[in-house]
Design a protein around this motif. Sequence first.
Motif, mmCIF file in Angstrom:
data_model
loop_
_atom_site.group_PDB
_atom_site.id
_atom_site.type_symbol
_atom_site.label_atom_id
_atom_site.label_comp_id
_atom_site.label_asym_id
_atom_site.label_seq_id
_atom_site.Cartn_x
_atom_site.Cartn_y
_atom_site.Cartn_z
ATOM 1 N N ALA A 128 -8.820 -8.532 9.220
ATOM 2 C CA ALA A 128 -9.032 -9.392 7.823
ATOM 3 C C ALA A 128 -9.302 -8.599 6.660
ATOM 4 C CB ALA A 128 -10.398 -10.471 8.313
ATOM 5 N N ARG A 129 -9.645 -7.253 6.983
ATOM 6 C CA ARG A 129 -10.149 -6.643 5.824
ATOM 7 C C ARG A 129 -8.689 -6.170 4.984
ATOM 8 N NH1 ARG A 129 -12.825 -2.044 9.015
ATOM 9 N NH2 ARG A 129 -11.844 -0.894 7.378
ATOM 10 N N TRP A 130 -7.548 -6.333 5.901
ATOM 11 C CA TRP A 130 -6.321 -5.980 5.235
ATOM 12 C C TRP A 130 -5.596 -7.091 5.032
ATOM 13 C CZ3 TRP A 130 -6.192 -0.819 3.965
ATOM 14 C CH2 TRP A 130 -6.956 -0.107 4.775
ATOM 15 N N GLY A 131 -6.179 -8.455 5.053
ATOM 16 C CA GLY A 131 -5.543 -9.729 4.723
ATOM 17 C C GLY A 131 -4.450 -10.089 6.149
ATOM 18 N N PRO A 138 -11.830 -8.768 14.050
ATOM 19 C CA PRO A 138 -12.032 -8.929 12.510
ATOM 20 C C PRO A 138 -11.607 -7.984 11.668
ATOM 21 C CG PRO A 138 -14.227 -9.510 14.120
ATOM 22 C CD PRO A 138 -12.787 -8.767 14.950
ATOM 23 N N ALA A 139 -11.358 -6.916 12.410
ATOM 24 C CA ALA A 139 -10.969 -5.791 11.430
ATOM 25 C C ALA A 139 -9.645 -6.082 10.835
ATOM 26 C CB ALA A 139 -10.824 -4.615 12.242
ATOM 27 N N HIS A 148 -2.551 1.868 10.077
ATOM 28 C CA HIS A 148 -4.209 2.099 10.209
ATOM 29 C C HIS A 148 -4.232 2.305 11.757
ATOM 30 C CE1 HIS A 148 -4.486 0.413 6.411
ATOM 31 N NE2 HIS A 148 -3.831 -0.933 6.768
ATOM 32 N N LYS A 170 0.853 -1.168 -0.252
ATOM 33 C CA LYS A 170 0.121 0.062 -0.049
ATOM 34 C C LYS A 170 0.960 1.363 0.017
ATOM 35 C CE LYS A 170 -4.219 -1.621 1.692
ATOM 36 N NZ LYS A 170 -5.138 -1.122 0.758
ATOM 37 N N ARG A 221 -5.196 -11.344 9.399
ATOM 38 C CA ARG A 221 -5.695 -11.968 10.599
ATOM 39 C C ARG A 221 -4.941 -13.142 10.851
ATOM 40 N NH1 ARG A 221 -11.841 -14.262 10.538
ATOM 41 N NH2 ARG A 221 -12.262 -12.148 10.674
#
Length: 526
Positions: A220-223, A217-218, A167, A7, A225
């Motif tokens: 997981a949104r960025w791969g 779970p947050a 983040h 990113k 977890r």
Amino acid sequence: MSAAPGKPRGPGMLRSTAVFSAMTFLSRIAGYLRDWLQASLFGAGPAVSAFVVAYRIPNYLRRIFAEGSFSSAFVPVLSELKQKGDDAAVQDFLDHVAGALLAVVIVVTGLGMLLAPWIARLFLLLADDSKTELVDLTAQMLRITFPYLALISMTALAGAVLNTFRHFGLPALTPVLHNIGVIAGMLLLAQYFDVPEMALAWGVVGAGVLQLLVLWPAMARWGLRPRLRFNLRHEGVRRVFKLMVPTIFSSSVAQVNLLVGTMFAALLVPEAQSWLYYSDRLTELPLGLFGVAIGTVILPQLSRHHADDDAAGYSKAIDWGLRTVLLVGLPAAVGLALLAEPLTASLFRYGKFTPYDTRMVGYALTAMSVGIPAFMLSKVLLPAFYAKQDTRTPMRAAVVTVVVNVALIAGFVTPLWHYQVAAAHAGIAAATAIAGVINAALLWRYLRRGGAFVPEPGWGRWLLRIVAGLVVMAAVVLAVRAHVGSWAVLPTLWRWTWLLAAIAAGGAAYGLTLIALGLRPRHLRH
């Protein structure tokens, strides 16, 4: 997970700090509502003091297994792997660290619940028979609050991962959920207990569950977890735990000193624990808004500079952090000292919280405010060592600080207690503040002596501006206080009106003085 490392480079440290501070401000507002409700419903009686002890012990361990020691060791290693661009190695590292951390905190939590009666008696200084009920109540609350350690440790792991990948918003917002959980516990559960304060303990556990359900779970949104894998011999796990051991004191020295103060406060009147708790909560506002925010943002940045062998960038980042901390920390300390009793009256003087409680909390807050700039400086100085994976040097400073704190508390409190001075608890707060100053001074000395930090030009002008701003600010705030007189006799609306007026006038005076002396936004960028 490949998307995350690739990113674009995130925002600068000033912007990231602003985002973190904004989220933390929302948390502090929720924290005020929580403390106001707690003070109104329960006051500062013995049962609240029992909760303070039962909350501070797992909260101290949280500094080891969550935001403190663990994050200080985990983030630099994760940042180093991230900089190398090996996504498989990053994922493997996360999997095994998460599994090992969960296993360790479950064992510690179980031991804490099992040994709760002995822990309670220890922190109430081997209480005599007259305090048996207080010890039993504290032990009951400890058994309830200890699982919070496991929940918040896994939440902190998720937050550290997200912070490393720049983040910052959601990890900074999750403390709001903590306060919401405790508020819900007080409102929904207090009526069902013979001792209504038990609802505070259950609220803490509920808050831990809520935070974990949101933050984990947050990732997981960025791969990102982690999959839980247990292997204490894994190279990454061994590396993190090796780095953690020396940081147990250094990253949580303020909490260690609070625990020492908690033990000594047990010698005083039962309300002393509560008075110190409320004063500590008020000092956490500037620490959370600025000190923790800057320290959280600067650690990944320093780790990247170290991994890239960028000594100049590393030193400049430290310089920016120290200047920014002093710019906001010194006026925060002066403001809290000058407005200690008005602030306490406006926030807590409701319901069962008496005028006497207000005065006693004000004394402790005034004493504690001396250490606020030092506490904030430590939030920048410690990451400077951790980014280099040097955890032993801060440990030396921490050991000295704790020894000094114990000596100061004994020296301050013993004569006050002997002569039955009502405000003896303020001696504990003063000792903690002075110990914090010594800790920051030692860290700064070690960093300069090692040559890792070279101050940028212009420090003399920077400090002169701050001092001039503080003088003008103090004059304005004192003028408002003199005009108002006693805050305690004012109706609630006028208390708040004059408090906000004093804060706004003092802040404006400080800011305008800095601008008049040449400070500009470009000086705050990094």
